[in-house]
Design a protein around this motif. Structure first.
Motif, mmCIF file in Angstrom:
data_model
loop_
_atom_site.group_PDB
_atom_site.id
_atom_site.type_symbol
_atom_site.label_atom_id
_atom_site.label_comp_id
_atom_site.label_asym_id
_atom_site.label_seq_id
_atom_site.Cartn_x
_atom_site.Cartn_y
_atom_site.Cartn_z
ATOM 1 N N THR A 268 72.715 -14.770 -4.360
ATOM 2 C CA THR A 268 73.825 -14.496 -5.267
ATOM 3 C C THR A 268 73.426 -14.692 -6.726
ATOM 4 O O THR A 268 73.819 -13.913 -7.595
ATOM 5 N N PHE A 269 72.652 -15.735 -6.991
ATOM 6 C CA PHE A 269 72.198 -15.997 -8.350
ATOM 7 C C PHE A 269 70.722 -15.618 -8.544
ATOM 8 O O PHE A 269 70.332 -15.144 -9.603
ATOM 9 N N ALA A 270 69.910 -15.831 -7.524
ATOM 10 C CA ALA A 270 68.474 -15.574 -7.653
ATOM 11 C C ALA A 270 68.183 -14.119 -7.997
ATOM 12 O O ALA A 270 67.355 -13.828 -8.867
ATOM 13 N N LEU A 271 68.843 -13.187 -7.325
ATOM 14 C CA LEU A 271 68.542 -11.777 -7.565
ATOM 15 C C LEU A 271 68.955 -11.313 -8.956
ATOM 16 O O LEU A 271 68.159 -10.672 -9.654
ATOM 17 N N PRO A 272 70.164 -11.615 -9.432
ATOM 18 C CA PRO A 272 70.479 -11.228 -10.811
ATOM 19 C C PRO A 272 69.560 -11.890 -11.839
ATOM 20 O O PRO A 272 69.132 -11.237 -12.797
ATOM 21 N N GLN A 298 60.958 -5.703 -1.449
ATOM 22 C CA GLN A 298 61.158 -4.254 -1.498
ATOM 23 C C GLN A 298 61.543 -3.794 -2.902
ATOM 24 O O GLN A 298 61.148 -2.715 -3.340
ATOM 25 N N ALA A 299 62.318 -4.620 -3.607
ATOM 26 C CA ALA A 299 62.767 -4.257 -4.953
ATOM 27 C C ALA A 299 61.753 -4.634 -6.031
ATOM 28 O O ALA A 299 61.950 -4.304 -7.203
ATOM 29 N N GLY A 300 60.704 -5.324 -5.651
ATOM 30 C CA GLY A 300 59.698 -5.735 -6.626
ATOM 31 C C GLY A 300 60.186 -6.813 -7.570
ATOM 32 O O GLY A 300 59.721 -6.894 -8.715
ATOM 33 N N ARG A 301 61.103 -7.667 -7.102
ATOM 34 C CA ARG A 301 61.618 -8.747 -7.939
ATOM 35 C C ARG A 301 60.701 -9.967 -7.852
ATOM 36 O O ARG A 301 60.205 -10.306 -6.765
ATOM 37 N N PRO A 302 60.483 -10.687 -8.970
ATOM 38 C CA PRO A 302 59.585 -11.854 -8.983
ATOM 39 C C PRO A 302 60.276 -13.100 -8.413
ATOM 40 O O PRO A 302 60.634 -14.033 -9.134
ATOM 41 N N ILE A 303 60.456 -13.108 -7.101
ATOM 42 C CA ILE A 303 61.111 -14.218 -6.413
ATOM 43 C C ILE A 303 60.172 -14.773 -5.344
ATOM 44 O O ILE A 303 59.649 -14.028 -4.521
ATOM 45 N N VAL A 304 59.978 -16.081 -5.387
ATOM 46 C CA VAL A 304 59.281 -16.786 -4.311
ATOM 47 C C VAL A 304 60.352 -17.412 -3.424
ATOM 48 O O VAL A 304 61.138 -18.242 -3.882
ATOM 49 N N ALA A 305 60.390 -17.000 -2.160
ATOM 50 C CA ALA A 305 61.416 -17.477 -1.230
ATOM 51 C C ALA A 305 60.846 -18.599 -0.373
ATOM 52 O O ALA A 305 59.835 -18.416 0.309
ATOM 53 N N ASP A 306 61.495 -19.748 -0.403
ATOM 54 C CA ASP A 306 61.019 -20.933 0.312
ATOM 55 C C ASP A 306 62.069 -21.347 1.341
ATOM 56 O O ASP A 306 63.192 -21.728 0.987
ATOM 57 N N HIS A 307 61.707 -21.244 2.637
ATOM 58 C CA HIS A 307 62.598 -21.725 3.704
ATOM 59 C C HIS A 307 62.459 -23.244 3.776
ATOM 60 O O HIS A 307 61.472 -23.770 4.305
ATOM 61 N N ARG A 308 63.443 -23.944 3.238
ATOM 62 C CA ARG A 308 63.280 -25.391 3.044
ATOM 63 C C ARG A 308 64.617 -26.107 3.216
ATOM 64 O O ARG A 308 65.637 -25.697 2.658
ATOM 65 N N ASP A 309 64.616 -27.180 3.978
ATOM 66 C CA ASP A 309 65.785 -28.040 4.149
ATOM 67 C C ASP A 309 65.800 -29.032 2.989
ATOM 68 O O ASP A 309 65.049 -30.006 2.985
#
Length: 398
Positions: A268-272, A298-309
């Motif tokens: 919700t916030f990361a993508l914008p 796919q969108a080429g956005r500079p996001i590192v996604a971390d699956h983390r508790d």
């Protein structure tokens, strides 16, 4: 007993007199007479829905918008006061009626009748909705034909959960506590979905959601990017409420070029924010973070996604100090473990988005004690006429 005016609304929505009496369904400005009767005041309105006050979907339809906004501010201020804190609290944003884009309902079959709606307040009894002033019209319009489908799927005196969400492709329907058996049931689901143009129909008999109809992958668009929507996935309740929260987060983050979005959900916030900044997105829900990772790639956005508790493995103060800003959007339990580290971190700004004033105030106290300044709080009333309040808050390192 003497006459006494209602001076405020208590946390659960009852009107309160100056001498501490709780009066159900009273509004600020009402007068409680000596015999216990209530004379409506200037903030008392006629509830628009026939199901009020029985239906548990709404608690405060009897108060006008001014009193409702004051109530939301009071909820936040009271929670802050319990922690010995004060802050500037802006006037709340109130989502208009009939704008809720997701809802969790209950259904039950009694003989030939299908009950479908919200539960009564403090009860498991279902209010069979004949109208609804909070759901988007397209969601409510589905309820009548959905009763026909449930008449096929539910045995007598059996019930199920009904989760409705508006996706990019149409309505996403998840039925929980039900496991369709046999060709006739599957055909009924397919016919229903095709007739009403649904994005997806899933069922969950207790072992996880299973898509029964999904002609195209169901998505939601966040920050201009289509993200795969897990069945029952979390979205902000209204599009206007989401926009206000996002605007608040943007204001707080400012021009930061490296941002951490903790409890990121689907983005919700990361993508914008990723349109102008590099973003670390951390989320404990596996389906959500995988959807965000795929969409960002796919969108080429500079996001590192971390699956983390983040409850068990919060980021350390040293790790957080590398960022120009942190966005924190935890569930109702708040982010106590992560806040301990944030309080020590050497970064300039934190945007805290909360759906629980009490746990927010607890966490805010830890931040303030750690040298942070709470600049302002903006309440958001997405759950129209309910006691539920969300907020965005700005913290700056002193």
């Amino acid at each position: 007993m003497t006459d006494s005016p209602i001076i405020r609304l208590a946390a659960r929505g009852d009107g309160m007199t100056a001498d501490g009496r709780a009066v159900p369904l009273a509004a600020p400005g009402d007068m409680v007479l000596g015999d216990g009767s209530v004379v409506p005041g200037p903030h008392h309105q006629t509830p628009p829905c026939r199901h009020f006050p029985t239906c548990g979907g709404c608690t405060l339809q009897h108060v006008d918008d001014a009193a409702y906004a004051d109530y939301l501010v009071d909820r936040v201020a009271a929670a802050m006061g319990q922690q010995g804190l004060t802050a500037e609290i802006a006037r709340p944003h109130l989502s208009p009626p009939r704008t809720r884009r997701r809802a969790s309902l209950r259904a039950e079959r009694i003989g030939r009748k299908i009950l479908l709606g919200f539960n009564e307040g403090q009860s498991r009894k279902i209010v069979d909705l004949a109208e609804c002033w909070i759901l988007l019209p397209e969601l409510f319009a589905l309820l009548a034909p959905l009763r026909g489908l449930l008449a096929i799927l539910l045995a007598d005196k059996r019930g199920c959960g009904v989760e409705l969400t508006v996706a990019d492709q149409g309505i996403d329907l998840l039925l929980t506590g039900i496991d369709p058996d046999g060709l006739a049931a599957i055909e009924a689901i397919n016919d229903f979905a095709q007739t009403h143009g649904l994005a997806r129909v899933s069922t969950d008999g207790g072992y996880g959601a299973e898509a029964r109809w999904e002609p195209r992958p169901a998505t939601v668009t966040l920050g201009g990017v289509a993200v795969g929507l897990p069945a029952g996935g979390f979205l902000q309740a209204t599009t206007d409420g989401e926009a206000v929260l996002l605007g608040s987060v943007r204001e707080i983050v400012g021009g930061a070029k490296v941002v951490a979005d903790l409890f990121s959900g689907l983005g919700t916030f990361a993508l914008p924010l990723s349109a102008t900044a590099k973003v670390l997105a951390a989320e404990g829900a596996r389906d959500a973070i995988l959807s965000l990772k795929a969409a960002a790639g796919q969108a080429g956005r500079p996001i590192v996604a971390d699956h983390r508790d983040l409850f068990r493995r919060p980021y350390t103060a040293a790790e957080l100090s590398r960022f120009g800003a942190v966005v924190l959007d935890p569930p109702r339990a708040g982010a106590k473990e992560q806040t301990v580290e944030l309080a020590k971190a050497k970064l300039p700004r934190i945007a805290y988005v909360s759906c629980n004033p009490a746990t927010f105030a607890r966490d805010a106290k830890m931040l303030v004690d750690g040298g942070w300044r709470l600049d302002w709080i903006r309440p958001v009333g997405q759950f129209r006429w309910s006691t539920h309040v969300e907020l965005a808050a700005s913290f700056r390192r002193q």
